[in-house]
Design an enzyme around this catalytic site. Structure first.
Site, PDB file in Angstrom:
ATOM      1  CG  ASP A 133     -35.254  83.739  64.187  1.00 54.14           C
ATOM      2  OD1 ASP A 133     -35.395  83.827  62.951  1.00 54.14           O
ATOM      3  OD2 ASP A 133     -35.111  82.657  64.786  1.00 54.14           O
ATOM      4  CD  GLU A 134     -37.761  84.698  60.875  1.00 52.46           C
ATOM      5  OE1 GLU A 134     -36.522  84.619  60.944  1.00 52.46           O
ATOM      6  OE2 GLU A 134     -38.524  83.741  61.098  1.00 52.46           O
ATOM      7  CE  LYS A 182     -31.075  85.807  60.096  1.00 55.26           C
ATOM      8  NZ  LYS A 182     -32.070  85.318  61.072  1.00 55.26           N
ATOM      9  CE  LYS A 240     -33.875  79.694  64.579  1.00 53.70           C
ATOM     10  NZ  LYS A 240     -34.973  80.051  63.692  1.00 53.70           N
ATOM     11  CE  LYS A 295     -38.789  80.811  63.519  1.00 52.35           C
ATOM     12  NZ  LYS A 295     -38.687  81.675  62.351  1.00 52.35           N
ATOM     13  CG  HIS A 311     -34.862  87.241  57.388  1.00 51.93           C
ATOM     14  ND1 HIS A 311     -36.046  86.691  56.974  1.00 51.93           N
ATOM     15  CD2 HIS A 311     -34.239  86.286  58.119  1.00 51.93           C
ATOM     16  CE1 HIS A 311     -36.138  85.446  57.438  1.00 51.93           C
ATOM     17  NE2 HIS A 311     -35.044  85.179  58.135  1.00 51.93           N
ATOM     18  NE  ARG A 312     -35.034  83.455  51.050  1.00 50.09           N
ATOM     19  CZ  ARG A 312     -34.893  82.509  50.144  1.00 50.09           C
ATOM     20  NH1 ARG A 312     -35.065  82.796  48.867  1.00 50.09           N
ATOM     21  NH2 ARG A 312     -34.579  81.272  50.467  1.00 50.09           N
ATOM     22  CE  LYS A 361     -36.316  76.705  59.037  1.00 56.32           C
ATOM     23  NZ  LYS A 361     -36.311  77.090  60.437  1.00 56.32           N
ATOM     24  N   GLY A 382     -31.530  78.044  56.890  1.00 50.95           N
ATOM     25  CA  GLY A 382     -32.808  77.343  56.998  1.00 50.95           C
ATOM     26  C   GLY A 382     -32.604  75.839  57.070  1.00 50.95           C
TER      27      GLY A 382
HETATM   28  C1  CAP Z   1     -33.073  79.644  60.138  1.00 52.96           C
HETATM   29  C2  CAP Z   1     -33.975  80.843  60.191  1.00 52.96           C
HETATM   30  C3  CAP Z   1     -34.173  81.700  58.925  1.00 52.96           C
HETATM   31  C4  CAP Z   1     -34.477  80.993  57.657  1.00 52.96           C
HETATM   32  C5  CAP Z   1     -35.179  81.858  56.608  1.00 52.96           C
HETATM   33  C6  CAP Z   1     -35.335  80.365  60.620  1.00 52.96           C
HETATM   34  O1  CAP Z   1     -33.146  78.893  61.322  1.00 52.96           O
HETATM   35  O2  CAP Z   1     -33.515  81.727  61.155  1.00 52.96           O
HETATM   36  O3  CAP Z   1     -35.204  82.608  59.245  1.00 52.96           O
HETATM   37  O4  CAP Z   1     -33.276  80.542  57.168  1.00 52.96           O
HETATM   38  O5  CAP Z   1     -35.263  81.239  55.392  1.00 52.96           O
HETATM   39  O6  CAP Z   1     -35.901  80.953  61.522  1.00 52.96           O
HETATM   40  O7  CAP Z   1     -35.855  79.454  59.996  1.00 52.96           O
HETATM   41  P1  CAP Z   1     -32.665  77.359  61.412  1.00 52.96           P
HETATM   42  P2  CAP Z   1     -34.415  81.678  54.106  1.00 52.96           P
HETATM   43  O8  CAP Z   1     -31.188  77.350  61.136  1.00 52.96           O
HETATM   44  O9  CAP Z   1     -32.995  76.925  62.825  1.00 52.96           O
HETATM   45  O10 CAP Z   1     -33.447  76.593  60.389  1.00 52.96           O
HETATM   46  O11 CAP Z   1     -32.988  81.734  54.500  1.00 52.96           O
HETATM   47  O12 CAP Z   1     -34.687  80.603  53.106  1.00 52.96           O
HETATM   48  O13 CAP Z   1     -34.944  82.987  53.709  1.00 52.96           O
HETATM   49 MG    MG Z   2     -35.296  83.001  61.180  1.00 54.03          MG
END
Ligand code: CAP
Ligand code: MG
Length: 430
Positions: free
Chosen positions: A181-182, A179, A153, A155, A271-272, A311, A354
């Protein structure tokens, strides 16, 4: 005019072993009875329409869907298998999750689950690696413990060098899987190809220094042909995984990537992002359970299922149901979950992510067990002493959790964990 929908409700019908069964939560619009509503659902999602048809023949009528069970507002509809093209999720979705959501006769409609018959299940390959492949083949772990993943981060916005430096420190501190980020794919400040080259260089370095297996979930999400090109580059550089934003890329694209990954021998991290747009409303849309089942059929090796305490919105019941559905060979009917036999399809590794940080790790391990991925972004890069210390603290929290040692106790001899606990405690981020 006769009601063209009446033929699609048959409460005496009992599904054959080849039928696909959907469980819907139905709320009819004002003035519409539940029977009228579910007749429309079964009709529009199979082979009916609003009019009596001059073109309808008996052989066509025979394969219509039938709503066969009503319990309150929960309705089951059986679909004969010839309605579907085997091995095609887009065609399935256009049928049972298509026009029906917009029908005027329904105030709300939610697809809670789909039970797939054996022939349908066997028309997919499922995960190439699955739980045993990830823990046994990729990580060669004899004693299993949760894998630790990290997403650098912020992101997006870091240069390739900044991003890769975070990755290096995280790997050195104890992260197993780095990983993307999406929404980090190939932006001008951090293009895909440059990032891959640097990341795999640092990955190899971290493996040498730590003596541990390290891997990288490279986000290849893009237009489909470009995803294939990116997957090939990952393989060429020595990667084991690709990551795909399965819902924004789409089911057809995911099926294509799954085929390519078979040839390349790469695992898929799913990733969803986007799911909550249609899974979050408890009355309307489609459940995350259905998303996870489709992903398992197609063959992702890891998928995000939530944290309960982090979160993002997810109840304990939902996360437990998702965990069972993606890891068991056989699932029993209970509540809003239908029974399911998985036959040849391997189990998928649950990813919990998350808003996680060390203080929340014991909860996740207790909830989901050892064969999972625990993912933290802010929970590592937000550690007061930086990324390396943040990774160490998360790894220590995992160690304490699997050994059943209280975090406070473990923190007495593990300074990074202690610092994290001083800073965040047991905060549940919102
Ligand atoms: C987590 C994360 C993931 C979420 C997606 C984010 O970061 O990389 O994308 O976990 O949600 O960008 O939020 P943090 P889920 O650890 O900084 O929160 O796993 O519920 O699909
Ligand atoms: Mg993410």
């Amino acid at each position: 005019m006769e009601d063209p929908y009446r033929d699609f409700v048959d409460l005496k019908y009992s599904p054959s072993k080849d039928d696909l069964v959907c469980l819907f939560r139905v709320e009819p619009a004002k003035g519409i009875s539940i029977k009228e509503a579910i007749g429309r659902v079964a009709s529009e999602s199979s082979n009916g329409t609003w009019a009596e048809l001059t073109t309808l023949k008996e052989h066509i009528r025979r394969i219509r869907a039938r709503a066969f069970s009503i319990k309150g507002n929960m309705v089951k509809v059986a679909y004969p298998l010839p309605l579907f093209e085997l091995g095609s999720i887009p065609q399935l979705m256009s049928s049972v999750a298509g026009n029906i959501f917009g029908m005027k006769a329904l105030k709300n409609l939610r697809l809670e689950d789909i039970e797939f018959p054996e022939k349908y299940v066997r028309s997919f390959k499922g995960p190439q690696f699955g739980i045993d492949g990830v823990f046994g083949k990729i990580f060669k772990m004899k004693e299993r413990r949760p894998l630790l993943a990290h997403v650098p981060k912020p992101k997006v916005g870091m240069t390739t060098e900044e991003h890769a430096n975070v990755a290096k420190n995280a790997w050195l501190g104890g992260v197993d899987l780095l990983k993307d980020d999406e929404n980090l794919t190939s932006q001008s400040f951090n293009t895909f190809d440059r990032r891959m080259r640097l990341m795999f260089k640092y990955r190899d370095y971290a493996e040498k220094v730590t003596g541990e297996k390290k891997s990288y979930l490279a986000n290849i999400t893009a237009e489909t042909n470009e995803m294939i090109r990116r997957a090939r580059l990952v393989k060429e550089l020595g990667g084991e995984y690709v990551m795909v934003d399965i819902l924004t890329a789409g089911w057809a694209a995911l099926q294509t990537v799954r085929e390519e990954c078979e040839d390349l021998g790469l695992a898929i991290h799913a990733h969803r992002a986007f799911h909550a747009a249609f899974t979050r409303n408890p009355k309307h849309g489609m459940s995350m359970l259905v998303v996870a089942k489709l992903a398992r059929l197609i063959g992702v090796d890891q998928i995000h299922i939530g944290t309960v305490v982090g979160k993002l919105e997810a109840s304990r019941r939902e996360v437990e149901d998702l965990d069972t559905e993606i890891t068991e060979k056989s699932v029993k009917e209970m509540g809003d979950v239908l029974k399911q036999e998985w036959y040849n399809i391997k189990p998928v590794v649950p990813v919990s992510s998350g808003g996680l940080h060390p203080g929340l790790v014991p909860y996740v391990v207790k909830l989901l067990g050892k064969e999972i991925v625990i993912q933290a972004g802010g929970g590592i890069d937000g550690h007061p002493k930086g990324v390396y210390a943040g990774a160490k603290a998360m790894r220590q929290a995992i160690e304490a959790s699997i050994e059943g040692i209280d975090l406070e106790e473990y923190a007495k001899s593990h300074k990074e964990l202690n610092e994290a606990l001083q800073y965040w405690g047991y905060l549940k981020p919102v």
